[in-house]
Design a protein around this motif. Structure first.
Motif, PDB file in Angstrom:
ATOM      1  N   ARG A   1       1.158  -1.590   0.273  1.00  0.00           N
ATOM      2  CA  ARG A   1      -0.562   0.332  -0.004  1.00  0.00           C
ATOM      3  C   ARG A   1       1.129   1.709   0.369  1.00  0.00           C
ATOM      4  NH1 ARG A   1      -4.186  -1.108  -2.127  1.00  0.00           N
ATOM      5  NH2 ARG A   1      -5.330   0.642  -1.873  1.00  0.00           N
ATOM      6  N   SER A   2       2.386   0.998   0.507  1.00  0.00           N
ATOM      7  CA  SER A   2       3.060   2.665   0.398  1.00  0.00           C
ATOM      8  C   SER A   2       3.424   2.654  -0.680  1.00  0.00           C
ATOM      9  CB  SER A   2       3.992   1.980   1.569  1.00  0.00           C
ATOM     10  OG  SER A   2       5.095   2.898   1.601  1.00  0.00           O
TER      11      SER A   2
ATOM     12  N   PHE B   1       1.822   1.522  -3.281  1.00  0.00           N
ATOM     13  CA  PHE B   1       0.955   2.837  -3.986  1.00  0.00           C
ATOM     14  C   PHE B   1       0.457   3.192  -4.454  1.00  0.00           C
ATOM     15  CE2 PHE B   1      -3.623   2.571  -4.354  1.00  0.00           C
ATOM     16  CZ  PHE B   1      -4.088   3.304  -5.908  1.00  0.00           C
ATOM     17  N   ASN B   2       0.640   3.985  -3.173  1.00  0.00           N
ATOM     18  CA  ASN B   2       0.141   5.272  -2.729  1.00  0.00           C
ATOM     19  C   ASN B   2       1.358   5.990  -3.090  1.00  0.00           C
ATOM     20  OD1 ASN B   2      -1.955   4.737  -0.895  1.00  0.00           O
ATOM     21  ND2 ASN B   2      -1.205   4.872   0.980  1.00  0.00           N
ATOM     22  N   GLU B   3       2.567   5.983  -3.132  1.00  0.00           N
ATOM     23  CA  GLU B   3       3.414   6.713  -3.539  1.00  0.00           C
ATOM     24  C   GLU B   3       3.413   6.952  -5.426  1.00  0.00           C
ATOM     25  OE1 GLU B   3       8.199   8.253  -3.201  1.00  0.00           O
ATOM     26  OE2 GLU B   3       7.497   5.818  -2.058  1.00  0.00           O
TER      27      GLU B   3
ATOM     28  N   LYS C   1       0.766   6.016  -6.437  1.00  0.00           N
ATOM     29  CA  LYS C   1      -0.365   7.226  -7.421  1.00  0.00           C
ATOM     30  C   LYS C   1      -0.146   8.306  -7.456  1.00  0.00           C
ATOM     31  CE  LYS C   1      -5.648   7.576  -5.870  1.00  0.00           C
ATOM     32  NZ  LYS C   1      -6.817   6.631  -4.709  1.00  0.00           N
ATOM     33  N   GLU C   2       0.616   9.022  -6.367  1.00  0.00           N
ATOM     34  CA  GLU C   2       0.535  10.730  -6.171  1.00  0.00           C
ATOM     35  C   GLU C   2       1.638  10.710  -6.952  1.00  0.00           C
ATOM     36  OE1 GLU C   2       2.838  12.993  -2.792  1.00  0.00           O
ATOM     37  OE2 GLU C   2       1.874  11.373  -2.524  1.00  0.00           O
TER      38      GLU C   2
ATOM     39  N   GLY D   1      -6.470   1.318  -7.967  1.00  0.00           N
ATOM     40  CA  GLY D   1      -5.889   0.091  -7.481  1.00  0.00           C
ATOM     41  C   GLY D   1      -7.153  -1.376  -7.215  1.00  0.00           C
TER      42      GLY D   1
END
Length: 227
Positions: A10-11, A13-15, A17-18, A29
């Motif tokens: 998730r970490s 993925f979030n990066e 995505k950002e 996702g």
């Protein structure tokens, strides 16, 4: 364009995505890694980024499933240092393979190159546009009003197009340089300044220079003008 990121970290993925949101992509996702195909079918992305090591089934499995129904571009991510992983990815029909850890500029460049090649979106963009009472022919790099016309260089026309696609919003210097670089127009920070200043000076000749603003420390902005 919609990008589906099949990544259980998730970490990371979030990066990802950002970073992709900064380039105006729609990013999705996976919520349930046992139902990847259902989520893929619902989203219908233009590109997929997929990790090899996933819960339930690995990325190779889902690549096979997706390739059985679609030719959507796929980029594999892997933290494993096995040449066979890259070979397997290509054999399954992946478009590219990136080993972790990776630099995000490299990921963005690969995404843009694949999308440009597959969807040819640069050529499909509208070549004639009206802005601030002028007509812009991007194919001929000409800006015309009722009184006069100016001719832009390819870089100047490219910069103007990028600014107009985000009218009333700041386009950062970094974004312009990346987009020019991705379009195979190699340009430095100093060269960007020269091009923007020259663009504004030419627009001044036909009364449009005031519609391009410099935001110190941020980038540039094209005001709406009169359509």
């Amino acid at each position: 364009m919609k990008i589906l990121v099949i990544e259980d970290d998730r970490s990371l993925f979030n990066e990802i995505k950002e970073r992709l949101l900064q380039w105006s992509y729609e990013v999705y996702g996976i919520e349930d890694f046992s139902n990847v195909m259902e989520e893929y079918s619902s989203i219908q992305p233009e590109l997929i980024i997929i990790d090899i090591q996933l819960p339930k089934f690995d990325g190779f499995h889902w690549c096979r499933m997706i390739r059985s129904t679609s030719s959507v571009p796929i980029i594999f991510l892997s933290s494993r240092d096995h040449p066979t992983d890259m070979v397997m990815s290509m054999q399954l029909g992946a478009d590219d393979y990136i080993q972790k850890p990776f630099h995000f500029d490299v990921l963005i460049a690969k995404i843009q190159a694949i999308l440009r090649r597959v969807y040819n979106y640069n050529n499909d963009q509208v070549q004639i546009k009206t802005w601030a009472g002028a007509t812009i022919d991007f194919e001929k790099s000409m800006v015309s009003t009722n009184e006069a016309s100016i001719e832009l260089t390819k870089n100047e026309a490219f910069i103007l197009k990028e600014l107009l696609e985000k009218k009333n919003n700041i386009v950062t210097r970094e974004e312009l340089i990346h987009r020019l670089w991705d379009d195979e127009r190699f340009i430095s920070d100093n060269t960007l300044t020269v091009n923007v200043n020259r663009l504004r000076k030419k627009l001044d000749e036909i009364g449009l220079g005031e519609y391009i603003e410099t935001k110190v420390g941020q980038g540039y902005l094209a005001k709406e003008g009169t359509e």
